[in-house]
Design a protein around this motif. Structure first.
Motif, mmCIF file in Angstrom:
data_model
loop_
_atom_site.group_PDB
_atom_site.id
_atom_site.type_symbol
_atom_site.label_atom_id
_atom_site.label_comp_id
_atom_site.label_asym_id
_atom_site.label_seq_id
_atom_site.Cartn_x
_atom_site.Cartn_y
_atom_site.Cartn_z
ATOM 1 N N TRP A 37 0.826 -1.208 0.000
ATOM 2 C CA TRP A 37 0.000 0.000 0.000
ATOM 3 C C TRP A 37 0.861 1.258 0.000
ATOM 4 C CZ3 TRP A 37 -5.054 0.636 -0.891
ATOM 5 C CH2 TRP A 37 -5.617 1.894 -0.612
ATOM 6 N N MET A 87 0.744 4.250 -2.785
ATOM 7 C CA MET A 87 0.486 5.649 -2.466
ATOM 8 C C MET A 87 1.570 6.558 -3.046
ATOM 9 S SD MET A 87 -2.388 5.909 -0.857
ATOM 10 C CE MET A 87 -2.868 4.665 -2.090
ATOM 11 N N ARG A 142 1.036 9.822 -6.144
ATOM 12 C CA ARG A 142 1.164 11.213 -5.715
ATOM 13 C C ARG A 142 1.139 12.180 -6.897
ATOM 14 N NH1 ARG A 142 5.865 10.477 -1.083
ATOM 15 N NH2 ARG A 142 4.497 9.624 0.536
ATOM 16 N N THR A 176 -2.007 7.762 4.615
ATOM 17 C CA THR A 176 -1.089 6.866 3.918
ATOM 18 C C THR A 176 -0.548 7.532 2.651
ATOM 19 O OG1 THR A 176 -2.958 5.800 2.780
ATOM 20 C CG2 THR A 176 -2.180 4.781 4.822
ATOM 21 N N TYR A 177 -1.337 8.403 2.043
ATOM 22 C CA TYR A 177 -0.900 9.125 0.847
ATOM 23 C C TYR A 177 0.291 10.022 1.160
ATOM 24 C CZ TYR A 177 -1.447 11.706 -3.575
ATOM 25 O OH TYR A 177 -1.253 12.262 -4.822
#
Length: 228
Positions: A53, A57, A61, A180-181
């Motif tokens: 994950w 992420m 972006r 998390t991004y």
């Protein structure tokens, strides 16, 4: 989940709190167990889902995505998330004559933040290396997500409508995604935050169930009277 009033002989509502207590305790226990698992699986033994994950992420972006994530970062934490949002919400509730709702919002927000700090210092999980935002100590659990989940439950209790619960769930998921991004948390951190925040809010709901339900019924009655 509902806390349905039942009229008693002294005209006070008796509210079923068992479900809220069981759900709240279960959520907090699950958060603790998850924290133990992520502590054991630190270093090269991190959860595969966390690593996958995090890589996803980073690959997603974009300038707009980062702008949105930074906005969620400001709203969900810091001065805005910790002070302005709960105090502002409490003032609004006091204005509309729902003091118990105001108390519930403030206490739940503070208790959730306190529980998160205890868990952060107990598990002391390292944050991802690709973090692009300044954050405090400890990755597990996510304080921003815990705050979002707490607000979702509290507002759902105060305004028990399906669409309110749905919006609360969406807000919590967006907060988890944004954390998390930005690389501020692992995916499992956000799950732990959601469990901790919801668990605290549910237990406080059970503790304040009777006055909250009495106040809600009275407020609804005043609204109906205003329309007649």
């Amino acid at each position: 989940m509902s806390l349905e009033p039942v009229e008693t002989s002294d005209a006070r509502p008796r509210v079923g709190r068992r479900v809220a207590i069981i759900a709240g305790v279960s959520a907090l226990v699950a958060a603790g167990l998850l924290g133990m698992l992520v502590t054991v699986s630190s270093g090269d033994n991190r959860f595969a889902v966390d690593l996958a994950w995090a890589e996803l992420m980073v690959s997603l972006r974009t300038p707009f995505g980062e702008w949105f994530a930074y906005l969620m970062n400001a709203v969900g934490g810091g001065v805005i998330g910790v002070f302005i949002v709960p105090i502002g919400a409490a003032i609004v509730l006091l204005v509309v004559r729902r003091p118990w709702g105001a108390l519930y919002f403030i206490v739940a927000s503070a208790a959730s933040a306190g529980a998160v700090q205890v868990l952060k210092h107990f598990f002391a999980r390292a944050r991802p290396e690709d973090m692009i935002v300044v954050s405090d100590f400890g990755s597990f659990p996510s304080g921003h997500v815990a705050n979002a989940a707490t607000i979702a439950v509290v507002v759902g209790v105060i305004v028990p409508r399906t669409w309110v619960w749905v919006l609360g769930a969406v807000y919590t998921l967006l907060m988890a995604f944004s954390r998390t991004y930005l690389g501020a948390h692992w995916l499992t951190d956000t799950l732990g935050g959601a469990l901790a925040g919801a668990g605290v809010a549910l237990l406080l709901w059970a503790a304040l169930a009777v006055p909250l339900e009495r106040e809600r019924v009275a407020w609804r009655g005043r609204g109906r009277a205003a329309l007649t």
